[in-house]
Design a protein around this motif. Structure first.
Motif, mmCIF file in Angstrom:
data_model
loop_
_atom_site.group_PDB
_atom_site.id
_atom_site.type_symbol
_atom_site.label_atom_id
_atom_site.label_comp_id
_atom_site.label_asym_id
_atom_site.label_seq_id
_atom_site.Cartn_x
_atom_site.Cartn_y
_atom_site.Cartn_z
ATOM 1 N N LYS A 1 -4.332 1.154 -5.158
ATOM 2 C CA LYS A 1 -4.100 0.962 -3.596
ATOM 3 C C LYS A 1 -5.617 0.083 -3.447
ATOM 4 C CE LYS A 1 -1.167 4.342 -2.350
ATOM 5 N NZ LYS A 1 -0.911 5.726 -1.297
ATOM 6 N N PHE B 1 0.700 -1.132 -0.051
ATOM 7 C CA PHE B 1 -0.121 0.052 0.080
ATOM 8 C C PHE B 1 0.904 1.311 0.034
ATOM 9 C CE2 PHE B 1 -3.808 -1.966 2.159
ATOM 10 C CZ PHE B 1 -3.957 -2.738 0.934
ATOM 11 N N PHE C 1 -8.288 6.024 1.547
ATOM 12 C CA PHE C 1 -8.205 5.982 0.109
ATOM 13 C C PHE C 1 -9.367 6.738 -0.743
ATOM 14 C CE2 PHE C 1 -5.116 2.103 0.561
ATOM 15 C CZ PHE C 1 -4.265 2.927 0.662
#
Length: 415
Positions: free
Chosen positions: A162, A153, A231
């Motif tokens: 990701k 990651f 994210f």
């Protein structure tokens, strides 16, 4: 993924591999002794050598009280090189491992009944190694997830990559949880019977290890959900910036207007709550005392009449009697449900279907809660006479709260 010097990376991998192979060669005799026995003998190992073997994941310690054992991958590597078919694993499936463990337990029982103590010890040793291998595979998989969190990651440059890495890790967690659910301790307890060594190995020891695996998986999943939320937030912000950049490229002469001077503000900008100024009487200002007095006299007076106050009497609690009666009625209805299950003679009865078919006016949630509470209040000997099955689902993919929709109860048929 971010790429550095490939030659430096290859050189580092070669150097690390030579160091690991050197450890295997220098301690080959001790490792083979650990392969043949249950634990690795520590008499010929110094503290520094032991720490290096543990750090290289050649050896591992299942718990603080137990001894040091060979890592599952190292044992499989030795089995492959020696063509040891008895210990070589072609497939690392949990179900296959459980079948092999059941077979070893049966062989152990046959050797015990026949008085073949040497064969009994060999079967117990193989069974202990299978349990260690099973725990080691789960531990290696969880360790792989942590390494992916701390490396993959961090070195993936694009948010989409990701997110895909996160989803792949989530699917691996689901597979591990499915594998853990295959291990049913009620079946293991029935399988081992009253044998103390088997109960310690397959029930108490294995349950402790699986509890640790479940805890580690919950922590990994919590970290994955946290990263996914971060994210997604970064992705939304980057899309907003990218959209603004694309708009400015299409309209190079765009200049933001002064919205404060407009009479009609766009709805997107006009989001602030109106300001309501607050006022207070300045009692310390003597010049305004007369004006304040006149304003107070002009205030409208209350027209509500005061209610007469009666003397307080003795407190009474009539609700307690009704609540106790209603609770007793619910308990008697649930007992009637259990009697109906006994009359069915082994057929499962749905609690909600019984509630609807009996024309009872109880709330469904309250009814299910009382049915489960009545079952848990039974003694152990009477609980074994019933089989309680909960019809439940998870609240959401990211929330492991389980919602109970119905309860099925039936008599336990004798084996």
């Amino acid at each position: 993924m971010s790429s550095g010097d490939p030659h430096a990376l290859e050189s580092r991998l070669i150097s690390l591999g030579i160091d690991r192979l050197g450890l295997l060669g220098r301690h080959a005799e001790t490792l083979m002794a650990g392969y043949a026995r249950d634990e690795v003998p520590l008499e010929g190992l110094s503290t520094q050598a032991l720490n290096r073997l543990l750090g290289a994941r050649i050896l591992w310690r299942p718990d603080e009280q137990g001894g040091v054992k060979l890592a599952p991958k190292v044992r499989e590597l030795i089995a492959e090189m020696l063509a040891d078919e008895a210990r070589r694993h072609v497939n690392a499936d949990v179900a296959e491992t459980l079948e092999l463990m059941r077979s070893l337990v049966q062989s152990y029982r046959e050797a015990r009944d026949a008085g073949e103590y040497w064969r009994q010890e060999q079967q117990l040793l193989r069974l202990r190694q299978e349990v260690d291998d099973l725990n080691g595979r789960f531990a290696d998989a969880i360790d792989s997830l942590w390494r992916r969190l701390n490396s993959d990651f961090g070195f993936v440059s694009r948010l989409g990559d990701k997110i895909r890495e996160n989803e792949r890790a989530q699917k691996q967690i689901v597979r591990l949880l499915d594998g853990l659910e295959l291990i049913r301790f009620d079946e293991l307890i029935e399988l081992v019977g009253s044998d103390g060594a088997l109960r310690k190995l397959l029930v108490s020891g294995l349950q402790q290890q699986l509890t640790h695996h479940y805890t580690s998986l919950r922590e990994v999943q919590r970290r994955l959900i946290e990263l996914m939320a971060r994210f997604r937030q970064q992705q939304s912000r980057s899309r907003l910036v990218a959209g603004m950049v694309g708009f400015l490229r299409e309209h190079p002469g765009f200049v933001p207007g002064n919205y404060a001077r407009r009479s009609e503000v766009p709805e997107l900008i006009n989001r602030a709550a109106p300001i309501r100024p607050a006022g207070a009487v300045a009692l310390d200002h003597d010049a305004d005392a007369r004006l304040i007095t006149e304003l107070l006299h002009c205030l409208p007076r209350s027209v509500s009449r005061p209610e007469p106050v009666t003397a307080a009497g003795v407190a009474e609690w009539p609700e307690d009697t009704r609540v106790a009666a209603r609770r007793q009625a619910l308990k008697e209805d649930v007992e009637g449900f259990y009697l109906a299950v006994v009359d069915q003679d082994g057929e499962g009865v749905s609690a909600l279907e019984y509630l609807q078919g009996s024309d009872l006016d109880w709330d469904e949630e309250l009814w299910l809660f009382q049915v489960i509470a009545e079952y848990q209040a039974l003694p152990r000997s009477e609980q074994r006479a019933f089989r309680l099955h909960r019809v439940e689902t998870e609240a959401s993919p990211f929330n492991h709260l389980r919602l109970i929709h119905d309860v099925h109860l039936r008599l336990a048929l004798p084996a």
